[in-house]
Design a protein around this motif. Structure first.
Motif, PDB file in Angstrom:
ATOM      1  N   ASP A  61     -35.505  35.251 -62.311  1.00  0.00           N
ATOM      2  CA  ASP A  61     -34.587  35.366 -63.019  1.00  0.00           C
ATOM      3  C   ASP A  61     -34.507  33.697 -63.150  1.00  0.00           C
ATOM      4  OD1 ASP A  61     -32.552  35.456 -65.070  1.00  0.00           O
ATOM      5  OD2 ASP A  61     -31.276  36.926 -63.278  1.00  0.00           O
ATOM      6  N   MET A  62     -34.557  33.180 -64.453  1.00  0.00           N
ATOM      7  CA  MET A  62     -33.634  31.580 -64.023  1.00  0.00           C
ATOM      8  C   MET A  62     -32.954  31.856 -65.219  1.00  0.00           C
ATOM      9  SD  MET A  62     -37.662  29.702 -63.637  1.00  0.00           S
ATOM     10  CE  MET A  62     -36.750  28.229 -64.597  1.00  0.00           C
ATOM     11  N   HIS A  63     -31.810  31.766 -64.431  1.00  0.00           N
ATOM     12  CA  HIS A  63     -30.372  31.534 -65.277  1.00  0.00           C
ATOM     13  C   HIS A  63     -29.944  30.071 -66.197  1.00  0.00           C
ATOM     14  CE1 HIS A  63     -29.609  31.903 -61.217  1.00  0.00           C
ATOM     15  NE2 HIS A  63     -28.637  30.965 -61.474  1.00  0.00           N
ATOM     16  N   ASN A  64     -30.835  28.867 -64.689  1.00  0.00           N
ATOM     17  CA  ASN A  64     -30.999  27.677 -65.684  1.00  0.00           C
ATOM     18  C   ASN A  64     -32.496  27.410 -65.140  1.00  0.00           C
ATOM     19  OD1 ASN A  64     -27.819  26.727 -66.303  1.00  0.00           O
ATOM     20  ND2 ASN A  64     -27.829  27.270 -63.791  1.00  0.00           N
ATOM     21  N   VAL A  65     -32.825  26.638 -66.635  1.00  0.00           N
ATOM     22  CA  VAL A  65     -34.214  25.651 -65.886  1.00  0.00           C
ATOM     23  C   VAL A  65     -32.945  24.714 -65.003  1.00  0.00           C
ATOM     24  CG1 VAL A  65     -35.851  24.537 -67.182  1.00  0.00           C
ATOM     25  CG2 VAL A  65     -35.195  26.489 -68.305  1.00  0.00           C
ATOM     26  N   LEU A 105     -33.347  28.431 -76.438  1.00  0.00           N
ATOM     27  CA  LEU A 105     -33.526  26.451 -75.885  1.00  0.00           C
ATOM     28  C   LEU A 105     -34.206  26.998 -74.659  1.00  0.00           C
ATOM     29  CD1 LEU A 105     -33.061  23.842 -76.252  1.00  0.00           C
ATOM     30  CD2 LEU A 105     -30.476  24.549 -75.613  1.00  0.00           C
ATOM     31  N   ASP A 106     -33.215  28.000 -73.046  1.00  0.00           N
ATOM     32  CA  ASP A 106     -34.277  27.735 -72.294  1.00  0.00           C
ATOM     33  C   ASP A 106     -35.865  27.827 -71.952  1.00  0.00           C
ATOM     34  OD1 ASP A 106     -31.910  26.888 -70.765  1.00  0.00           O
ATOM     35  OD2 ASP A 106     -31.058  28.261 -70.028  1.00  0.00           O
ATOM     36  N   ARG A 107     -35.995  28.856 -73.540  1.00  0.00           N
ATOM     37  CA  ARG A 107     -37.328  29.181 -73.144  1.00  0.00           C
ATOM     38  C   ARG A 107     -38.293  27.929 -72.980  1.00  0.00           C
ATOM     39  NH1 ARG A 107     -39.302  34.850 -76.249  1.00  0.00           N
ATOM     40  NH2 ARG A 107     -38.772  33.095 -77.923  1.00  0.00           N
ATOM     41  N   GLU A 108     -37.826  27.443 -74.380  1.00  0.00           N
ATOM     42  CA  GLU A 108     -38.282  26.868 -74.669  1.00  0.00           C
ATOM     43  C   GLU A 108     -38.964  25.129 -74.036  1.00  0.00           C
ATOM     44  OE1 GLU A 108     -40.124  26.852 -77.986  1.00  0.00           O
ATOM     45  OE2 GLU A 108     -39.469  28.403 -77.818  1.00  0.00           O
ATOM     46  N   ARG A 109     -37.456  24.690 -73.488  1.00  0.00           N
ATOM     47  CA  ARG A 109     -37.899  23.933 -72.397  1.00  0.00           C
ATOM     48  C   ARG A 109     -38.622  24.326 -71.345  1.00  0.00           C
ATOM     49  NH1 ARG A 109     -31.138  23.051 -71.926  1.00  0.00           N
ATOM     50  NH2 ARG A 109     -30.999  21.584 -73.478  1.00  0.00           N
ATOM     51  N   THR A 118     -47.675  33.008 -67.981  1.00  0.00           N
ATOM     52  CA  THR A 118     -46.754  33.887 -67.563  1.00  0.00           C
ATOM     53  C   THR A 118     -45.546  34.117 -68.411  1.00  0.00           C
ATOM     54  OG1 THR A 118     -46.843  32.977 -65.028  1.00  0.00           O
ATOM     55  CG2 THR A 118     -44.617  34.194 -66.022  1.00  0.00           C
ATOM     56  N   PRO A 119     -45.751  35.585 -68.823  1.00  0.00           N
ATOM     57  CA  PRO A 119     -44.702  36.037 -70.156  1.00  0.00           C
ATOM     58  C   PRO A 119     -43.383  34.884 -70.171  1.00  0.00           C
ATOM     59  CG  PRO A 119     -46.291  37.309 -69.689  1.00  0.00           C
ATOM     60  CD  PRO A 119     -46.281  36.122 -68.374  1.00  0.00           C
ATOM     61  N   VAL A 120     -42.458  34.750 -71.063  1.00  0.00           N
ATOM     62  CA  VAL A 120     -40.761  34.212 -70.392  1.00  0.00           C
ATOM     63  C   VAL A 120     -40.142  35.254 -71.408  1.00  0.00           C
ATOM     64  CG1 VAL A 120     -39.035  32.140 -70.467  1.00  0.00           C
ATOM     65  CG2 VAL A 120     -41.651  32.025 -69.631  1.00  0.00           C
ATOM     66  N   ASP A 121     -39.653  35.785 -70.642  1.00  0.00           N
ATOM     67  CA  ASP A 121     -38.274  36.736 -71.795  1.00  0.00           C
ATOM     68  C   ASP A 121     -37.196  36.523 -71.951  1.00  0.00           C
ATOM     69  OD1 ASP A 121     -40.328  38.540 -72.141  1.00  0.00           O
ATOM     70  OD2 ASP A 121     -40.032  39.366 -69.643  1.00  0.00           O
ATOM     71  N   ILE A 122     -36.794  36.698 -73.047  1.00  0.00           N
ATOM     72  CA  ILE A 122     -34.980  36.061 -72.981  1.00  0.00           C
ATOM     73  C   ILE A 122     -34.186  37.312 -72.331  1.00  0.00           C
ATOM     74  CG2 ILE A 122     -32.736  35.278 -74.464  1.00  0.00           C
ATOM     75  CD1 ILE A 122     -35.791  33.579 -76.680  1.00  0.00           C
ATOM     76  N   VAL A 123     -33.408  37.065 -71.057  1.00  0.00           N
ATOM     77  CA  VAL A 123     -32.154  38.219 -71.133  1.00  0.00           C
ATOM     78  C   VAL A 123     -30.884  37.673 -71.077  1.00  0.00           C
ATOM     79  CG1 VAL A 123     -32.215  40.422 -69.038  1.00  0.00           C
ATOM     80  CG2 VAL A 123     -34.002  38.962 -70.173  1.00  0.00           C
ATOM     81  N   PRO A 124     -30.525  37.498 -72.111  1.00  0.00           N
ATOM     82  CA  PRO A 124     -29.262  37.144 -72.757  1.00  0.00           C
ATOM     83  C   PRO A 124     -28.064  37.685 -70.913  1.00  0.00           C
ATOM     84  CG  PRO A 124     -29.584  37.926 -74.326  1.00  0.00           C
ATOM     85  CD  PRO A 124     -30.140  38.475 -73.269  1.00  0.00           C
TER      86      PRO A 124
END
Length: 160
Positions: A61-65, A105-109, A118-124
């Protein structure tokens, strides 16, 4: 109580994890047998490899990049901090099954940093508008009757 920690080298932003804490965590995971383990952020990177064999699904869980955040933090030289953190982010992507981020934006970064598929999911974030939350929450589901069992591993090292 002070004790030896995992690994002798930590980069700035990576948490110190005492060996006894890891032993307790692994014992808990073996007893609890979670379907999924969610590890909160790259500062807990050193937990990923030991937890990998203890679950069928490991999520970071990367709440921040973190590499991007470090580059934006006043007083940090982007060239000094970001490469080490980016290396951890890349290595983490090869260990986990999925990565969660909070925004497009974080997913794109992150997608520009990691090379693994690795799949990157957006979990607000959990409660974006508290006023829209119901006054009473439904009862929590049990850990049986077909509900998944999840273990969330976090830390209390975030200054704000």
């Amino acid at each position: 109580k002070r004790s030896h920690s995992l690994g002798w080298r930590r980069i700035k932003g990576e948490n110190r994890i005492p060996r006894p804490a890891l032993a307790r965590l692994k014992a808990l995971a073996r007893e609890f047998r979670p379907d999924t383990i969610v590890v909160e952020s790259v500062p807990l990177f050193k937990l990923l490899q030991p937890l990998r064999p203890l679950t069928s699904r490991l999520i970071l869980d990367m709440h921040n990049v973190e590499s991007d955040l470090a580059a934006q933090t006043p007083g940090n030289a982007p060239s000094a901090v970001s490469p080490e953190i980016r290396q951890l982010e890349r290595r983490a992507a090869t260990i986990v099954d999925r990565i969660w981020v909070c925004s497009k934006l974080d997913r794109e970064r992150l997608k520009t940093i990691i090379t693994h598929e690795t799949p990157v999911d957006i979990v607000p974030n959990g409660i974006p508008r508290a006023q829209e939350s119901p006054r009473t929450l439904p009862p929590s589901p049990g850990t049986s009757d077909g509900f998944p069992v999840i273990l969330f591993v976090g830390h209390l090292g975030y200054h704000p």
